[in-house]
Design an enzyme around this catalytic site. Sequence first.
Site, PDB file in Angstrom:
ATOM      1  CG  ASP A 199      -1.799   1.148   1.383  1.00 14.55           C
ATOM      2  OD1 ASP A 199      -1.675   2.117   0.611  1.00 14.55           O
ATOM      3  OD2 ASP A 199      -2.651   1.101   2.291  1.00 14.55           O
ATOM      4  CG  ASP A 243      -6.706  10.832  -6.599  1.00 15.77           C
ATOM      5  OD1 ASP A 243      -6.179  11.474  -5.676  1.00 15.77           O
ATOM      6  OD2 ASP A 243      -7.285  11.372  -7.563  1.00 15.77           O
ATOM      7  CB  SER A 271      -2.221   4.988 -16.778  1.00 18.96           C
ATOM      8  OG  SER A 271      -2.312   6.381 -16.919  1.00 18.96           O
ATOM      9  CE1 TYR A 295      -8.385   8.510 -15.534  1.00 14.82           C
ATOM     10  CE2 TYR A 295      -6.114   9.230 -15.754  1.00 14.82           C
ATOM     11  CZ  TYR A 295      -7.434   9.515 -15.447  1.00 14.82           C
ATOM     12  OH  TYR A 295      -7.797  10.788 -15.079  1.00 14.82           O
TER      13      TYR A 295
HETATM   14  N1  AR6 Z   1      -1.291   1.528  -3.079  1.00 13.49           N
HETATM   15  C1  AR6 Z   1      -0.695   1.193  -4.247  1.00 13.49           C
HETATM   16  N2  AR6 Z   1      -1.373   0.949  -5.383  1.00 13.49           N
HETATM   17  C2  AR6 Z   1      -2.722   1.086  -5.336  1.00 13.49           C
HETATM   18  C3  AR6 Z   1      -3.427   1.449  -4.165  1.00 13.49           C
HETATM   19  C4  AR6 Z   1      -2.651   1.688  -3.000  1.00 13.49           C
HETATM   20  N3  AR6 Z   1      -3.215   2.046  -1.828  1.00 13.49           N
HETATM   21  N4  AR6 Z   1      -4.755   1.478  -4.457  1.00 13.49           N
HETATM   22  C5  AR6 Z   1      -4.886   1.136  -5.761  1.00 13.49           C
HETATM   23  N5  AR6 Z   1      -3.670   0.887  -6.293  1.00 13.49           N
HETATM   24  P1  AR6 Z   1      -5.826   3.757 -10.221  1.00 13.49           P
HETATM   25  P2  AR6 Z   1      -5.212   5.187 -12.741  1.00 13.49           P
HETATM   26  C6  AR6 Z   1      -3.284   0.479  -7.655  1.00 13.49           C
HETATM   27  O1  AR6 Z   1      -7.190   3.424 -10.719  1.00 13.49           O
HETATM   28  O2  AR6 Z   1      -5.409   3.965 -13.546  1.00 13.49           O
HETATM   29  C7  AR6 Z   1      -8.633   7.786  -9.803  1.00 13.49           C
HETATM   30  O3  AR6 Z   1     -10.011   7.871  -9.607  1.00 13.49           O
HETATM   31  C8  AR6 Z   1      -4.338  -0.118  -8.554  1.00 13.49           C
HETATM   32  O4  AR6 Z   1      -4.558  -1.488  -8.212  1.00 13.49           O
HETATM   33  O5  AR6 Z   1      -5.691   4.239  -8.813  1.00 13.49           O
HETATM   34  O6  AR6 Z   1      -4.017   6.063 -13.039  1.00 13.49           O
HETATM   35  C9  AR6 Z   1      -8.006   9.110 -10.189  1.00 13.49           C
HETATM   36  O7  AR6 Z   1      -8.648  10.188  -9.570  1.00 13.49           O
HETATM   37  C10 AR6 Z   1      -3.655   0.027  -9.918  1.00 13.49           C
HETATM   38  O8  AR6 Z   1      -2.709  -1.023 -10.100  1.00 13.49           O
HETATM   39  O9  AR6 Z   1      -5.119   4.917 -11.149  1.00 13.49           O
HETATM   40  C11 AR6 Z   1      -8.166   9.131 -11.673  1.00 13.49           C
HETATM   41  O10 AR6 Z   1      -9.458   9.591 -12.041  1.00 13.49           O
HETATM   42  C12 AR6 Z   1      -2.876   1.347  -9.795  1.00 13.49           C
HETATM   43  O11 AR6 Z   1      -2.849   1.629  -8.382  1.00 13.49           O
HETATM   44  C13 AR6 Z   1      -8.024   7.695 -12.062  1.00 13.49           C
HETATM   45  O12 AR6 Z   1      -8.386   6.935 -10.915  1.00 13.49           O
HETATM   46  C14 AR6 Z   1      -3.489   2.529 -10.516  1.00 13.49           C
HETATM   47  O13 AR6 Z   1      -4.909   2.464 -10.450  1.00 13.49           O
HETATM   48  C15 AR6 Z   1      -6.584   7.357 -12.409  1.00 13.49           C
HETATM   49  O14 AR6 Z   1      -6.532   6.045 -12.888  1.00 13.49           O
END
Ligand code: AR6
Length: 180
Positions: free
Chosen positions: A18, A42, A125, A129
């Site tokens: 995390d 986020d 992403s 995304y």
């Molecule tokens: N620690 C590490 N990785 C994480 C955590 C965490 N606590 N939680 C999720 N992940 P995403 P994106 C992973 O969707 O694709 C948001 O709403 C997750 O499993 O967080 O860049 C923003 O506001 C995945 O592998 O980011 C944008 O609108 C990775 O983090 C949008 O999502 C990225 O997933 C951005 O989408």
Amino acid sequence: MYAVFPIDGRRLELVQGDITRQEVDAIVNAANPSLLGGGGVDGAIHRAGGPEILAECRQLGGCPPGEARITTGGRLKARYVIHAVGPVYYDGKSGEPETLANAYRRSLELASEHRLHTVAFPSISTGAYGYPVEQAAPIALHTVIDYMRTHPEIELVRFVLYDTPTFEVYRRALGVQAET
Ligand code: AR6
């Protein structure tokens, strides 16, 4: 799970975990262009870091894809949050690779400008995304390795990968063995 790739006496690490719990100078957020919060990593960062981060984000006026902005870390152990905006994946031929590489590079440039030495990234992403992680991982890794080779002030970059499949894709792309 853990894996390490040495770069000129410094370290690129992969861990499963995390990102909000990392004790580094800065953690990178996978943000959206509003910088006003969202789901995934986020949401987790704003929940763990508290309202101070969002209050700072409101002053920044957003951030285009491929760019990054920095705020303090609020209640996090990390002193700073670097909010990077990756591309929404369309077909992989619409500038997504360049935009993804820019998001990583600009995050590290901000770290250098603020004299930070240790940075943790999520897999930008590849969640909401929709960027296929098999395509995103080599871009993320190459961009970070290139930057570290030419910027010795960056002592540690740690990719904090939330789930085992994502960790495994990054580990294979880096060509290293996992340690326990
Ligand atoms: N620690 C590490 N990785 C994480 C955590 C965490 N606590 N939680 C999720 N992940 P995403 P994106 C992973 O969707 O694709 C948001 O709403 C997750 O499993 O967080 O860049 C923003 O506001 C995945 O592998 O980011 C944008 O609108 C990775 O983090 C949008 O999502 C990225 O997933 C951005 O989408």
